[in-house]
Design a protein around this motif. Structure first.
Motif, mmCIF file in Angstrom:
data_model
loop_
_atom_site.group_PDB
_atom_site.id
_atom_site.type_symbol
_atom_site.label_atom_id
_atom_site.label_comp_id
_atom_site.label_asym_id
_atom_site.label_seq_id
_atom_site.Cartn_x
_atom_site.Cartn_y
_atom_site.Cartn_z
ATOM 1 N N LYS A 323 0.816 -1.217 0.000
ATOM 2 C CA LYS A 323 0.000 0.000 0.000
ATOM 3 C C LYS A 323 0.851 1.269 0.000
ATOM 4 C CE LYS A 323 -3.503 -2.811 0.600
ATOM 5 N NZ LYS A 323 -4.310 -3.229 -0.559
ATOM 6 N N VAL A 324 1.923 1.271 -0.795
ATOM 7 C CA VAL A 324 2.802 2.440 -0.874
ATOM 8 C C VAL A 324 2.157 3.495 -1.761
ATOM 9 C CG1 VAL A 324 5.076 3.293 -1.554
ATOM 10 C CG2 VAL A 324 4.849 1.016 -0.538
ATOM 11 N N GLU A 325 2.094 4.739 -1.290
ATOM 12 C CA GLU A 325 1.538 5.825 -2.085
ATOM 13 C C GLU A 325 2.516 6.206 -3.198
ATOM 14 O OE1 GLU A 325 0.433 9.070 0.371
ATOM 15 O OE2 GLU A 325 -1.018 7.915 1.560
ATOM 16 N N ARG A 326 1.980 6.702 -4.294
ATOM 17 C CA ARG A 326 2.825 7.054 -5.434
ATOM 18 C C ARG A 326 3.798 8.184 -5.084
ATOM 19 N NH1 ARG A 326 0.675 5.798 -10.715
ATOM 20 N NH2 ARG A 326 2.269 7.153 -11.620
ATOM 21 N N GLY A 327 3.319 9.236 -4.426
ATOM 22 C CA GLY A 327 4.193 10.338 -4.041
ATOM 23 C C GLY A 327 4.961 10.904 -5.225
ATOM 24 N N MET A 328 6.275 10.935 -5.120
ATOM 25 C CA MET A 328 7.121 11.456 -6.194
ATOM 26 C C MET A 328 6.994 10.647 -7.470
ATOM 27 S SD MET A 328 10.669 12.392 -4.192
ATOM 28 C CE MET A 328 10.747 10.794 -3.349
ATOM 29 N N ASN A 329 6.495 9.424 -7.375
ATOM 30 C CA ASN A 329 6.390 8.548 -8.536
ATOM 31 C C ASN A 329 5.095 8.735 -9.319
ATOM 32 O OD1 ASN A 329 8.876 6.751 -8.191
ATOM 33 N ND2 ASN A 329 7.935 6.672 -6.167
ATOM 34 N N ALA A 330 4.272 9.681 -8.903
ATOM 35 C CA ALA A 330 3.063 9.999 -9.648
ATOM 36 C C ALA A 330 3.430 10.776 -10.912
ATOM 37 C CB ALA A 330 2.112 10.813 -8.777
ATOM 38 N N LEU A 331 2.479 10.883 -11.824
ATOM 39 C CA LEU A 331 2.701 11.714 -12.999
ATOM 40 C C LEU A 331 2.814 13.174 -12.585
ATOM 41 C CD1 LEU A 331 0.123 10.149 -15.508
ATOM 42 C CD2 LEU A 331 2.614 9.871 -15.534
ATOM 43 N N ALA A 332 3.499 13.962 -13.401
ATOM 44 C CA ALA A 332 3.699 15.379 -13.089
ATOM 45 C C ALA A 332 2.359 16.099 -12.919
ATOM 46 C CB ALA A 332 4.520 16.038 -14.191
ATOM 47 N N LYS A 333 1.367 15.734 -13.721
ATOM 48 C CA LYS A 333 0.062 16.398 -13.621
ATOM 49 C C LYS A 333 -0.623 16.092 -12.296
ATOM 50 C CE LYS A 333 -2.642 12.750 -15.908
ATOM 51 N NZ LYS A 333 -3.568 12.455 -17.034
ATOM 52 N N ASP A 334 -0.141 15.042 -11.595
ATOM 53 C CA ASP A 334 -0.697 14.680 -10.291
ATOM 54 C C ASP A 334 0.254 15.041 -9.147
ATOM 55 O OD1 ASP A 334 -2.986 13.540 -11.513
ATOM 56 O OD2 ASP A 334 -1.876 11.691 -11.908
ATOM 57 N N GLY A 335 1.260 15.871 -9.444
ATOM 58 C CA GLY A 335 2.178 16.339 -8.420
ATOM 59 C C GLY A 335 3.440 15.521 -8.265
ATOM 60 N N GLY A 336 3.661 14.556 -9.150
ATOM 61 C CA GLY A 336 4.863 13.728 -9.083
ATOM 62 C C GLY A 336 5.959 14.193 -10.028
#
Length: 344
Positions: A323-336
């Motif tokens: 259950k690790v959150e995406r955080g920095m690994n999200a897409l740029a449009k989602d804040g990653g």
């Protein structure tokens, strides 16, 4: 100087230049062809990190890093299972690329200046931080409380060593370091009571706690160090074709996510999508020719492996025990920090 002598020197110079431009990388540039002739991709893997790269009870490698490498097998050979994983510790992983023991390294490896001068990192696939596993029963909630305590860790130049050093300097403490040849040995020693703490990448720590600990709730993870670790996929230096295949395959995973294309709806998107979607998914004859792959290589990758989000969720995220959150690994449009490159 006689004209004949000058011509001989000129011819020799051209030959040397041709060798430098064409001859030197010739062997490295045959890796994709070797993979096609051999019939499988040889991928460097970890020795068993849950959620990232670990064989199950049948020996089938599962995890985020493993699935990223399977995507390359699909791109080159059209089949995610035409791959063989080679378990490597931190000290073995880069030399295995240099010697040709493996084709691609997809195994919790952080891009640094020194490492990139030895092998070639192609794309950053996972941004991580370092984490310290401790027992809640010890009431350790702050790194300051680790003064004089033991920490199990992998030796051999792992960046987690740097994280411990930074922690010692910042809090003016001294930890007793217990080194092991592999992260698995260090992990098992910690869970066996040998050390007060165990340091590894934060995502790996979450995986160890979720899948190895008898009772995950008995353990906490404390962030240590200040470095964001950009983990990526690496190949041997000097291989342009393999570099292209690896780069654009990972790009395809991110592009598919950004465009709402996944393994379940890809056939519908192929029919109703934009001209770019249809082109990238192989409707345009010759799309794969510049990279030396089948025109439908992107379609095959997403159809078999899913997009980046699907690979994340099944191994690290909502559909996994971690259950690790995406955080920095999200897409740029989602804040990653992740974003796809354009295909034009």
């Amino acid at each position: 100087m006689k004209l004949g002598t000058f011509k001989s020197m000129a011819v020799a110079s051209i030959a040397v230049a041709a060798t430098a431009l064409l001859g030197a990388p010739a062997e490295a540039q045959t890796v994709v062809n070797k993979i096609k002739e051999r019939g499988y991709v040889s991928c460097g893997a970890s020795q068993g990190v849950p959620g990232l790269s670990r064989p199950d009870e049948k020996g089938y490698y599962r995890g985020f890093d493993s699935d990223i490498c399977r995507a390359f097998a699909v791109a080159i050979l059209g089949d995610k299972d035409k791959i063989r994983f080679v378990p490597l510790n931190a000290g073995q992983r880069f030399s295995a690329l240099q010697t040709g023991e493996i084709d691609i390294l997809s195994r919790t490896s952080t891009l640094t200046y020194t490492r990139d001068m030895v092998v070639r990192f192609v794309w950053l696939t996972l941004y991580d931080v370092d984490g310290l596993l401790v027992r809640k029963a010890d009431n350790i909630t702050d790194p300051k409380q680790l003064d004089g305590r033991t920490v199990c860790l992998q030796g051999g130049g792992s960046l987690t060593e740097t994280a411990i050093q930074e922690t010692e300097e910042e809090h003016n403490i001294s930890m007793q370091k217990v080194y092991f040849d592999s992260t698995i040995q260090a992990r098992d020693a910690f869970f066996g009571g040998r050390c007060d703490s165990y340091v590894t990448d934060g995502t790996a720590a979450a995986g160890q706690r979720a899948s190895v600990a008898k009772n995950p709730d008995d353990y906490a993870i404390i962030r240590v160090g200040h470095t964001v670790e950009p983990n990526g996929v690496a190949i041997a230096r000097g291989d342009d074709q393999l570099f292209d295949v690896v780069r654009w395959t990972v790009n395809a995973l991110l592009w598919a996510e950004a465009n709402g294309i996944d393994s379940k709806n890809i056939d519908e998107k192929l029919k109703t999508g934009s001209d770019e979607v249809k082109r990238v998914l192989g409707e345009e004859p010759g799309f794969g020719k510049p990279i030396g792959l089948d025109d439908k290589w992107v379609y095959n990758v997403v159809k078999q492996m899913g997009n980046y989000a699907e690979i994340w969720d099944s191994n690290l995220g909502t559909n996994s025990p971690l259950k690790v959150e995406r955080g920095m690994n999200a897409l740029a449009k989602d804040g990653g920090l992740n974003y796809p490159l354009p295909w034009n």
